[in-house]
Design an enzyme around this catalytic site. Structure first.
Site, PDB file in Angstrom:
ATOM      1  N   LEU A 159      37.119  37.672  39.735  1.00 47.13           N
ATOM      2  CA  LEU A 159      35.827  37.875  39.064  1.00 47.13           C
ATOM      3  C   LEU A 159      35.214  39.188  39.529  1.00 47.13           C
ATOM      4  O   LEU A 159      34.199  39.215  40.221  1.00 47.13           O
ATOM      5  CB  LEU A 159      34.886  36.699  39.350  1.00 47.13           C
ATOM      6  CG  LEU A 159      35.031  35.531  38.402  1.00 47.13           C
ATOM      7  CD1 LEU A 159      34.092  34.406  38.771  1.00 47.13           C
ATOM      8  CD2 LEU A 159      34.794  35.958  36.962  1.00 47.13           C
ATOM      9  N   HIS A 160      35.867  40.267  39.176  1.00 47.06           N
ATOM     10  CA  HIS A 160      35.408  41.609  39.512  1.00 47.06           C
ATOM     11  C   HIS A 160      35.452  42.456  38.255  1.00 47.06           C
ATOM     12  O   HIS A 160      36.208  42.175  37.330  1.00 47.06           O
ATOM     13  CB  HIS A 160      36.297  42.227  40.598  1.00 47.06           C
ATOM     14  CG  HIS A 160      36.269  41.440  41.863  1.00 47.06           C
ATOM     15  ND1 HIS A 160      35.219  41.498  42.742  1.00 47.06           N
ATOM     16  CD2 HIS A 160      37.134  40.533  42.370  1.00 47.06           C
ATOM     17  CE1 HIS A 160      35.445  40.675  43.748  1.00 47.06           C
ATOM     18  NE2 HIS A 160      36.607  40.066  43.540  1.00 47.06           N
TER      19      HIS A 160
END
Length: 93
Positions: A14-15
């Site tokens: 989740l970047h």
């Protein structure tokens, strides 16, 4: 409280792009949702919050909401996280 657990599928976790797509969808759905990794929980509509979780590929995250219409929103967000968002060119835009 409604909740769902899902494993982050995106290669970068989740970047960057996956986090942006996730937060945009959470905002679009308009239902208050929190995303949790371990004991740390942040609003799903907060880019900085989501990034602060440090969720990598394979991390199990839990989505939670006590809103009356939470089930459909949680299902949509789980479906999004279960995809490799780095590979989904169709989601651009």
């Amino acid at each position: 409280m409604a909740q769902r657990t899902v494993t982050v599928a995106s290669a970068s976790g989740l970047h960057a792009r996956p986090a942006k797509l996730f937060v945009q969808e959470a905002v679009r759905l308009g239902v208050p949702v929190r995303i949790r990794v371990g004991e740390k929980s942040v609003p799903a509509n907060s880019m900085l919050g989501v990034l602060s979780l440090g969720a990598t590929q394979g991390t199990e995250v839990t989505l939670e909401s006590d809103a009356p219409d939470a089930d459909a929103a949680l299902d949509a967000l789980v479906a999004l996280l279960a995809q490799d968002l780095d590979a989904e060119e169709a989601l651009d835009g």
